[in-house]
Design a protein around this motif. Structure first.
Motif, PDB file in Angstrom:
ATOM      1  N   TYR A  10       0.847  -1.182   0.000  1.00 56.81           N
ATOM      2  CA  TYR A  10       0.000   0.000   0.000  1.00 56.81           C
ATOM      3  C   TYR A  10       0.886   1.237   0.000  1.00 56.81           C
ATOM      4  O   TYR A  10       1.803   1.349   0.816  1.00 56.81           O
ATOM      5  CB  TYR A  10      -0.925   0.018   1.229  1.00 56.81           C
ATOM      6  CG  TYR A  10      -1.799   1.236   1.292  1.00 56.81           C
ATOM      7  CD1 TYR A  10      -2.944   1.322   0.515  1.00 56.81           C
ATOM      8  CD2 TYR A  10      -1.478   2.315   2.104  1.00 56.81           C
ATOM      9  CE1 TYR A  10      -3.750   2.449   0.556  1.00 56.81           C
ATOM     10  CE2 TYR A  10      -2.269   3.434   2.150  1.00 56.81           C
ATOM     11  CZ  TYR A  10      -3.405   3.499   1.371  1.00 56.81           C
ATOM     12  OH  TYR A  10      -4.186   4.617   1.414  1.00 56.81           O
ATOM     13  N   ASP A  11       0.610   2.161  -0.905  1.00 56.77           N
ATOM     14  CA  ASP A  11       1.339   3.419  -0.979  1.00 56.77           C
ATOM     15  C   ASP A  11       0.562   4.464  -0.204  1.00 56.77           C
ATOM     16  O   ASP A  11      -0.490   4.915  -0.641  1.00 56.77           O
ATOM     17  CB  ASP A  11       1.497   3.835  -2.445  1.00 56.77           C
ATOM     18  CG  ASP A  11       2.118   5.211  -2.604  1.00 56.77           C
ATOM     19  OD1 ASP A  11       2.697   5.727  -1.637  1.00 56.77           O
ATOM     20  OD2 ASP A  11       2.019   5.774  -3.699  1.00 56.77           O
ATOM     21  N   GLY A  12       1.083   4.837   0.972  1.00 55.39           N
ATOM     22  CA  GLY A  12       0.415   5.840   1.802  1.00 55.39           C
ATOM     23  C   GLY A  12       0.477   7.210   1.169  1.00 55.39           C
ATOM     24  O   GLY A  12      -0.496   7.706   0.619  1.00 55.39           O
ATOM     25  N   ILE A  51       3.920  -1.187   3.710  1.00 50.45           N
ATOM     26  CA  ILE A  51       3.428   0.173   3.502  1.00 50.45           C
ATOM     27  C   ILE A  51       4.588   1.119   3.220  1.00 50.45           C
ATOM     28  O   ILE A  51       5.614   1.073   3.890  1.00 50.45           O
ATOM     29  CB  ILE A  51       2.659   0.680   4.730  1.00 50.45           C
ATOM     30  CG1 ILE A  51       1.546  -0.290   5.103  1.00 50.45           C
ATOM     31  CG2 ILE A  51       2.087   2.060   4.471  1.00 50.45           C
ATOM     32  CD1 ILE A  51       0.809   0.087   6.362  1.00 50.45           C
ATOM     33  N   THR A  52       4.398   1.973   2.221  1.00 46.20           N
ATOM     34  CA  THR A  52       5.347   3.038   1.920  1.00 46.20           C
ATOM     35  C   THR A  52       4.631   4.369   2.132  1.00 46.20           C
ATOM     36  O   THR A  52       3.429   4.472   1.949  1.00 46.20           O
ATOM     37  CB  THR A  52       5.848   2.951   0.471  1.00 46.20           C
ATOM     38  OG1 THR A  52       4.736   2.988  -0.420  1.00 46.20           O
ATOM     39  CG2 THR A  52       6.618   1.668   0.233  1.00 46.20           C
ATOM     40  N   GLY A  53       5.381   5.385   2.535  1.00 44.10           N
ATOM     41  CA  GLY A  53       4.798   6.713   2.727  1.00 44.10           C
ATOM     42  C   GLY A  53       4.246   6.915   4.118  1.00 44.10           C
ATOM     43  O   GLY A  53       4.047   5.970   4.876  1.00 44.10           O
ATOM     44  N   GLN A  58      -6.470  11.434   5.080  1.00 42.89           N
ATOM     45  CA  GLN A  58      -7.224  10.707   4.057  1.00 42.89           C
ATOM     46  C   GLN A  58      -6.913   9.215   4.043  1.00 42.89           C
ATOM     47  O   GLN A  58      -7.803   8.403   3.817  1.00 42.89           O
ATOM     48  CB  GLN A  58      -6.964  11.299   2.678  1.00 42.89           C
ATOM     49  CG  GLN A  58      -7.610  12.643   2.486  1.00 42.89           C
ATOM     50  CD  GLN A  58      -7.426  13.163   1.076  1.00 42.89           C
ATOM     51  OE1 GLN A  58      -6.408  12.907   0.440  1.00 42.89           O
ATOM     52  NE2 GLN A  58      -8.411  13.889   0.605  1.00 42.89           N
ATOM     53  N   ASN A  59      -5.653   8.837   4.263  1.00 41.53           N
ATOM     54  CA  ASN A  59      -5.342   7.413   4.180  1.00 41.53           C
ATOM     55  C   ASN A  59      -5.374   6.703   5.535  1.00 41.53           C
ATOM     56  O   ASN A  59      -5.279   5.487   5.585  1.00 41.53           O
ATOM     57  CB  ASN A  59      -4.004   7.174   3.477  1.00 41.53           C
ATOM     58  CG  ASN A  59      -2.804   7.667   4.216  1.00 41.53           C
ATOM     59  OD1 ASN A  59      -2.849   7.967   5.399  1.00 41.53           O
ATOM     60  ND2 ASN A  59      -1.701   7.775   3.503  1.00 41.53           N
ATOM     61  N   LYS A  60      -5.535   7.434   6.618  1.00 38.66           N
ATOM     62  CA  LYS A  60      -5.598   6.827   7.947  1.00 38.66           C
ATOM     63  C   LYS A  60      -6.715   5.783   8.063  1.00 38.66           C
ATOM     64  O   LYS A  60      -6.451   4.646   8.455  1.00 38.66           O
ATOM     65  CB  LYS A  60      -5.762   7.927   8.999  1.00 38.66           C
ATOM     66  CG  LYS A  60      -5.769   7.449  10.414  1.00 38.66           C
ATOM     67  CD  LYS A  60      -5.879   8.639  11.364  1.00 38.66           C
ATOM     68  CE  LYS A  60      -5.934   8.202  12.798  1.00 38.66           C
ATOM     69  NZ  LYS A  60      -6.007   9.360  13.705  1.00 38.66           N
ATOM     70  N   PRO A  61      -7.967   6.099   7.701  1.00 36.29           N
ATOM     71  CA  PRO A  61      -9.019   5.074   7.805  1.00 36.29           C
ATOM     72  C   PRO A  61      -8.822   3.916   6.820  1.00 36.29           C
ATOM     73  O   PRO A  61      -9.194   2.783   7.115  1.00 36.29           O
ATOM     74  CB  PRO A  61     -10.316   5.833   7.506  1.00 36.29           C
ATOM     75  CG  PRO A  61      -9.920   7.101   6.864  1.00 36.29           C
ATOM     76  CD  PRO A  61      -8.525   7.401   7.295  1.00 36.29           C
ATOM     77  N   VAL A  62      -8.198   4.197   5.692  1.00 33.76           N
ATOM     78  CA  VAL A  62      -7.950   3.136   4.705  1.00 33.76           C
ATOM     79  C   VAL A  62      -6.941   2.128   5.258  1.00 33.76           C
ATOM     80  O   VAL A  62      -7.144   0.917   5.183  1.00 33.76           O
ATOM     81  CB  VAL A  62      -7.450   3.733   3.364  1.00 33.76           C
ATOM     82  CG1 VAL A  62      -7.054   2.642   2.392  1.00 33.76           C
ATOM     83  CG2 VAL A  62      -8.502   4.642   2.760  1.00 33.76           C
ATOM     84  N   GLY A  97       2.530  11.622  10.520  1.00 35.50           N
ATOM     85  CA  GLY A  97       3.640  10.843  11.063  1.00 35.50           C
ATOM     86  C   GLY A  97       3.793   9.517  10.360  1.00 35.50           C
ATOM     87  O   GLY A  97       3.314   9.318   9.242  1.00 35.50           O
ATOM     88  N   GLY A  98       4.442   8.593  11.041  1.00 35.81           N
ATOM     89  CA  GLY A  98       4.691   7.274  10.485  1.00 35.81           C
ATOM     90  C   GLY A  98       3.504   6.343  10.636  1.00 35.81           C
ATOM     91  O   GLY A  98       2.486   6.685  11.248  1.00 35.81           O
ATOM     92  N   ILE A  99       3.660   5.147  10.105  1.00 40.77           N
ATOM     93  CA  ILE A  99       2.597   4.147  10.112  1.00 40.77           C
ATOM     94  C   ILE A  99       2.216   3.747  11.535  1.00 40.77           C
ATOM     95  O   ILE A  99       1.058   3.464  11.822  1.00 40.77           O
ATOM     96  CB  ILE A  99       3.049   2.905   9.314  1.00 40.77           C
ATOM     97  CG1 ILE A  99       3.444   3.293   7.891  1.00 40.77           C
ATOM     98  CG2 ILE A  99       1.985   1.824   9.302  1.00 40.77           C
ATOM     99  CD1 ILE A  99       2.386   4.005   7.110  1.00 40.77           C
TER     100      ILE A  99
END
Length: 142
Positions: A10-12, A51-53, A58-62, A97-99
């Motif tokens: 997944y590209d964050g 995961i990258t990025g 926007q991508n937190k819930p995904v 921040g980070g993942i």
């Protein structure tokens, strides 16, 4: 699972350098499939979440939803400095921040960008961890 782990990439919000390196792992030069690793697009089949990025609103819930859909045992690899800490974008209005600010991370792979050799090494280390976890579960069942 330990023989043929499936990973979901997944590209964050990366700059695409790490994504290119992840895809390089699938080419004949590095050939991650020789270890039985299969790239999948379905979280219900994935054992490893790569995961990258960094994380943004926007991508937190995904990311959370994908992680929750994965079956146990599941592992997370944060590839690149942005995925590990937010990188040079940490503190910007669009990066939280980070993942690990959203889901637990098992392996941190810093660098800009994470090299294919390091990505393959991280997957192999997770396989060893998975085998240990399975052996400990078998011993507790007896």
């Amino acid at each position: 699972i330990s023989k043929s782990p499936w990973l979901l990439h997944y590209d964050g919000s990366s700059g695409n350098g790490c994504d290119i390196e992840v895809l390089a792992c699938l080419t004949p030069v590095y050939d991650v499939e020789r270890f039985g690793v299969i790239n999948t697009g379905n979280p219900k089949h994935a054992d490893i979440f790569l995961i990258t990025g960094g994380i943004n609103e926007q991508n937190k819930p995904v990311v959370q939803q994908i992680y929750e859909q994965m079956p146990e045992p599941k592992f997370v690899i944060a590839v690149g400095t942005c995925a590990c800490t937010g990188g040079v974008f940490d503190g910007c209005y669009c990066v939280n921040g980070g993942i690990d600010s959203v889901i637990p991370v098992d392996v941190y792979l810093p660098g800009c960008a994470g090299r294919p050799e390091a990505i393959i090494d991280a997957v192999n280390k997770l396989l060893a961890s998975l085998e240990e976890q399975q052996k400990s579960e078998e011993n507790t069942d007896e």
